[in-house]
Scaffold this active site. Structure first.
Site, mmCIF file in Angstrom:
data_model
loop_
_atom_site.group_PDB
_atom_site.id
_atom_site.type_symbol
_atom_site.label_atom_id
_atom_site.label_comp_id
_atom_site.label_asym_id
_atom_site.label_seq_id
_atom_site.Cartn_x
_atom_site.Cartn_y
_atom_site.Cartn_z
ATOM 1 N N LYS A 1 -13.879 1.831 26.380
ATOM 2 C CA LYS A 1 -13.359 3.052 25.747
ATOM 3 C C LYS A 1 -11.859 3.160 25.997
ATOM 4 O O LYS A 1 -11.402 3.114 27.141
ATOM 5 C CB LYS A 1 -14.088 4.282 26.324
ATOM 6 C CG LYS A 1 -13.515 5.626 25.862
ATOM 7 C CD LYS A 1 -14.338 6.803 26.408
ATOM 8 C CE LYS A 1 -13.693 8.156 26.073
ATOM 9 N NZ LYS A 1 -14.430 9.308 26.643
ATOM 10 N N ASP B 1 -15.313 16.997 21.502
ATOM 11 C CA ASP B 1 -14.973 16.430 22.807
ATOM 12 C C ASP B 1 -15.923 15.299 23.206
ATOM 13 O O ASP B 1 -15.677 14.590 24.174
ATOM 14 C CB ASP B 1 -14.971 17.541 23.863
ATOM 15 C CG ASP B 1 -14.205 17.152 25.108
ATOM 16 O OD1 ASP B 1 -13.526 16.104 25.081
ATOM 17 O OD2 ASP B 1 -14.277 17.898 26.100
ATOM 18 N N ARG C 1 -18.392 8.381 22.634
ATOM 19 C CA ARG C 1 -19.579 7.736 22.061
ATOM 20 C C ARG C 1 -19.365 7.410 20.584
ATOM 21 O O ARG C 1 -19.951 6.474 20.058
ATOM 22 C CB ARG C 1 -20.801 8.632 22.280
ATOM 23 C CG ARG C 1 -20.675 9.979 21.630
ATOM 24 C CD ARG C 1 -21.674 10.990 22.196
ATOM 25 N NE ARG C 1 -21.257 11.522 23.490
ATOM 26 C CZ ARG C 1 -21.978 12.403 24.189
ATOM 27 N NH1 ARG C 1 -23.140 12.839 23.732
ATOM 28 N NH2 ARG C 1 -21.543 12.846 25.352
ATOM 29 N N ASP D 1 -7.394 12.452 26.019
ATOM 30 C CA ASP D 1 -8.520 13.219 25.495
ATOM 31 C C ASP D 1 -8.297 14.706 25.747
ATOM 32 O O ASP D 1 -8.583 15.217 26.826
ATOM 33 C CB ASP D 1 -9.827 12.754 26.166
ATOM 34 C CG ASP D 1 -11.047 13.514 25.650
ATOM 35 O OD1 ASP D 1 -10.914 14.242 24.640
ATOM 36 O OD2 ASP D 1 -12.129 13.358 26.254
ATOM 37 N N LYS E 1 -10.312 21.139 25.434
ATOM 38 C CA LYS E 1 -10.672 21.266 26.853
ATOM 39 C C LYS E 1 -9.870 22.396 27.491
ATOM 40 O O LYS E 1 -8.779 22.712 27.011
ATOM 41 C CB LYS E 1 -10.327 19.953 27.573
ATOM 42 C CG LYS E 1 -11.258 18.798 27.294
ATOM 43 C CD LYS E 1 -10.823 17.573 28.101
ATOM 44 C CE LYS E 1 -11.709 16.376 27.783
ATOM 45 N NZ LYS E 1 -13.101 16.561 28.229
ATOM 46 N N GLU F 1 -16.188 12.425 22.002
ATOM 47 C CA GLU F 1 -15.561 11.454 21.099
ATOM 48 C C GLU F 1 -15.775 10.014 21.544
ATOM 49 O O GLU F 1 -15.753 9.093 20.735
ATOM 50 C CB GLU F 1 -14.049 11.740 20.990
ATOM 51 C CG GLU F 1 -13.162 11.139 22.097
ATOM 52 C CD GLU F 1 -13.463 11.666 23.488
ATOM 53 O OE1 GLU F 1 -14.090 12.738 23.595
ATOM 54 O OE2 GLU F 1 -13.081 11.003 24.478
ATOM 55 N N ASP G 1 -8.591 8.495 30.257
ATOM 56 C CA ASP G 1 -9.759 8.272 29.402
ATOM 57 C C ASP G 1 -9.741 6.897 28.723
ATOM 58 O O ASP G 1 -10.628 6.575 27.934
ATOM 59 C CB ASP G 1 -9.863 9.407 28.374
ATOM 60 C CG ASP G 1 -11.302 9.760 28.034
ATOM 61 O OD1 ASP G 1 -12.200 9.380 28.805
ATOM 62 O OD2 ASP G 1 -11.527 10.401 26.988
HETATM 63 N N1 BES Z 1 -13.615 11.816 28.642
HETATM 64 C C1 BES Z 1 -14.580 12.851 28.722
HETATM 65 C C2 BES Z 1 -15.498 12.693 29.925
HETATM 66 C C3 BES Z 1 -14.916 13.070 31.256
HETATM 67 C C4 BES Z 1 -14.656 14.365 31.581
HETATM 68 C C5 BES Z 1 -14.702 12.091 32.195
HETATM 69 C C6 BES Z 1 -14.171 14.690 32.820
HETATM 70 C C7 BES Z 1 -14.239 12.404 33.453
HETATM 71 C C8 BES Z 1 -13.963 13.708 33.765
HETATM 72 C C9 BES Z 1 -15.466 12.825 27.479
HETATM 73 O O1 BES Z 1 -14.835 12.478 26.300
HETATM 74 C C10 BES Z 1 -15.961 14.207 27.297
HETATM 75 O O2 BES Z 1 -15.178 15.062 27.040
HETATM 76 N N2 BES Z 1 -17.262 14.392 27.459
HETATM 77 C C11 BES Z 1 -17.845 15.670 27.367
HETATM 78 C C12 BES Z 1 -19.141 15.537 26.596
HETATM 79 C C13 BES Z 1 -19.732 16.845 26.202
HETATM 80 C C14 BES Z 1 -18.878 17.520 25.165
HETATM 81 C C15 BES Z 1 -21.124 16.608 25.667
HETATM 82 C C16 BES Z 1 -18.101 16.179 28.776
HETATM 83 O O3 BES Z 1 -18.438 15.370 29.644
HETATM 84 O O4 BES Z 1 -17.913 17.360 29.002
HETATM 85 ZN ZN ZN Z 2 -13.217 11.266 26.469
HETATM 86 MN MN MN Z 3 -13.941 14.120 25.338
#
Ligand code: BES
Ligand code: ZN
Ligand code: MN
Length: 509
Positions: A281, A363, A367, A286, A293, A365, A304
């Protein structure tokens, strides 16, 4: 633009290691490193130094009440009878029960203590300690990796970097001349892993304004320039369009930076061999997109792209070691920002695989871009595909910062990755991928939704990816908890899971 040019020169070099035989006390060095167990029981090397100093070492250890627990360190200056400027004593715990983990912890403290001195050259006598279940090659690999990684600093963006010289060379004291080949092999591996980790950390620590998708693509090109066995191809938006990569393009729409699909091929074995593919990735920032966020710690979302960076670091190490394997690296790279043209919750997009996806949260994104990258990877006819991603905050909640989350649709691949994690002490822990979890991804309007609710968030993210990997052997590493450490003074990339991945490749080679 000078800054940019300077940063482009940053492909890491290997730290210099050489083998040392013979006397310790007569060797001129900035720092001599010896081990001592609990109750002031000395290693052979420490005994030599104690004798040379006429019992001075033991006297000092007693005076300082040195406990000798793994990770304890004590630094002495100008020990009598010893030509080293400094002697660093490292605790190794119970001599009959020194585990791989305690040994590595001792190495890490030694490396840190060493990096805090102005030493440029060190002589390390920690190879002679018996470590349960570990051979000389493993010990040499750990020493080289942990010492080189321990003196990592990120100073590219400080106008006045500390002028303290950095450690440049380590002599490894060899207990047994007949074992030089194993030691040299281990050292080479450790050096290569550390160099790969450095590349990963440098790219990850760079901020989003400098480390853009284009910058990542340029770095991938640099790898191809340095290593003849690496070929880099970069796909632009127009080509993604032609391939039908609706998911990757959907995420990229929210940003002014053009997306890149970075493809690296390492041919260390006959080209017709089916490759192992690593998919990383590469979200260079992000912000969450329209599902923005919260502001707190959002800066950390420059990390990210750690999955992508670790793919570059792993390929660099593989090329450095000349591994007899065929490898492919695929890095979908873009930003996730809330532009007027960005995708919105409720939007439905079509992936390269043909599935329609309802985007309920912009968010989620990672996947989306991975779905298209994984589908693309199929064209290489891979024997195994491993994706690496800072995919979910839920994985950090589930496993903390110690273990990477592992998912797999193949038992043997899962076991091989778990084992590589144990050997390298860059560990992973497996989570389930049962089909029951698919229910959470149902959508009223499309084939599937991009989020599955709060429950089992790391698993439903993996379950989403599983829909795009049915045709091949696949594992997913969620490195959200392990790729970097947080906090004002401790913030920084870790270089994980490069040690795990390189160990996995070494085991395959
Ligand atoms: N890059 C983030 C995941 C992340 C967040 C990694 C904080 C490390 C620390 C990912 O893109 C994301 O935002 N995931 C969301 C998914 C949710 C919207 C289902 C998450 O983990 O909150
Ligand atoms: Zn992300
Ligand atoms: Mn995200």
């Amino acid at each position: 633009m000078r800054l940019r040019l300077h940063l482009l020169e940053s492909l890491p070099k290997l730290m210099d290691f050489s083998l040392h035989f013979g006397n310790l006390e007569t060797k001129r060095t900035d720092c001599l490193i010896v081990g001592a167990y609990e109750k002031q029981k000395l290693t052979e090397s420490a005994k030599q130094i104690d004798q040379a100093s006429e019992g001075g070492l033991v006297k000092l250890l007693k005076r300082e009440q040195f406990k000798g627990k793994p990770g304890d360190v004590l630094l002495f200056h100008q020990l009598p009878g010893c030509r080293a400027d400094r002697v660093l004593v490292v605790g190794l715990g119970d001599p009959k029960a020194l585990s791989a983990q305690n040994y590595s912890q001792a190495l890490a403290s030694a490396g840190k203590a060493l990096a805090a001195t102005p030493s440029q050259k060190a002589l390390c006598a920690l190879l002679e300690a018996e470590v349960a279940g570990c051979d000389l090659r493993w010990k040499s690999r750990q020493i080289a990796r942990i010492f080189a990684d321990g003196c990592y600093r990120f100073t590219q963006l400080k106008s006045e970097p500390e002028d303290r010289p950095a450690l440049a060379q380590v002599d490894l004291h060899c207990p047994d001349k007949t074992q030089s080949a194993a030691i040299e092999q281990g050292v080479r591996e450790g050096q290569a892993i550390a160099a790969g980790m450095k590349l990963t950390k440098d790219l990850a620590n760079l901020p989003g304004n400098l480390c853009t998708p284009s910058y990542l693509a340029e770095q991938a090109q640099k790898l191809a320039d340095r290593y003849p066995k690496i070929k880099t191809t970069v796909l632009e938006a127009a080509e993604m369009e032609t391939l039908g990569m609706g998911a990757l393009l959907a995420v990229a729409r929210g940003s002014r930076q053009p997306p890149k699909l970075i493809v690296l091929e390492y041919t260390g074995a006959r080209p017709e061999n089916p490759p192992i593919a690593l998919v990383g990735k590469g979200i260079t920032f992000d912000a969450g997109g329209i599902s923005l966020k919260p502001a707190e710690n959002m800066d950390e979302m420059k990390y990210d792209m750690c999955g992508g960076a670790s793919v570059l670091g792993t390929l660099m190490a593989a090329a450095e070691l000349n591994l007899p394997l065929k490898l492919v690296g695929v890095i979908p790279a873009c930003e996730n920002l809330p532009d007027g043209n960005a995708i919105k919750p409720g939007d439905i997009i079509k992936t390269m695989a043909g599935h329609w996806v309802e985007i309920l949260n912009t968010d989620a994104e990672g996947r989306l871009i991975l779905a298209d990258a994984l589908t693309y990877t199929q064209r290489f006819n891979p024997k195994a595909v491993i994706d690496v991603a800072t995919l979910t905050g839920a994985c950090l909640v589930a496993l903390g910062r110690h273990a990477t989350g592992l998912f797999a649709n193949d038992e043997a691949l899962a076991q091989a990755l778990l084992k590589a994690g144990e050997t390298s002490l860059d560990r992973a822990w497996r989570l389930p991928l049962w089909k029951e979890y698919q229910e959470q991804l149902q959508s009223n309007f499309a084939d599937l939704a991009n989020v599955g609710g709060r429950e089992g968030g790391a698993i439903t993210a993996a379950a989403f990816l599983a829909r795009f990997t049915e045709k091949f052997t696949w594992a997913h590493l969620d490195i959200a908890g392990t790729a970097w450490t947080s906090g004002r003074d401790k913030k920084g990339a870790t270089g994980r899971p490069v040690p795990l991945l390189v160990q996995f490749l070494l085991d395959q080679a």
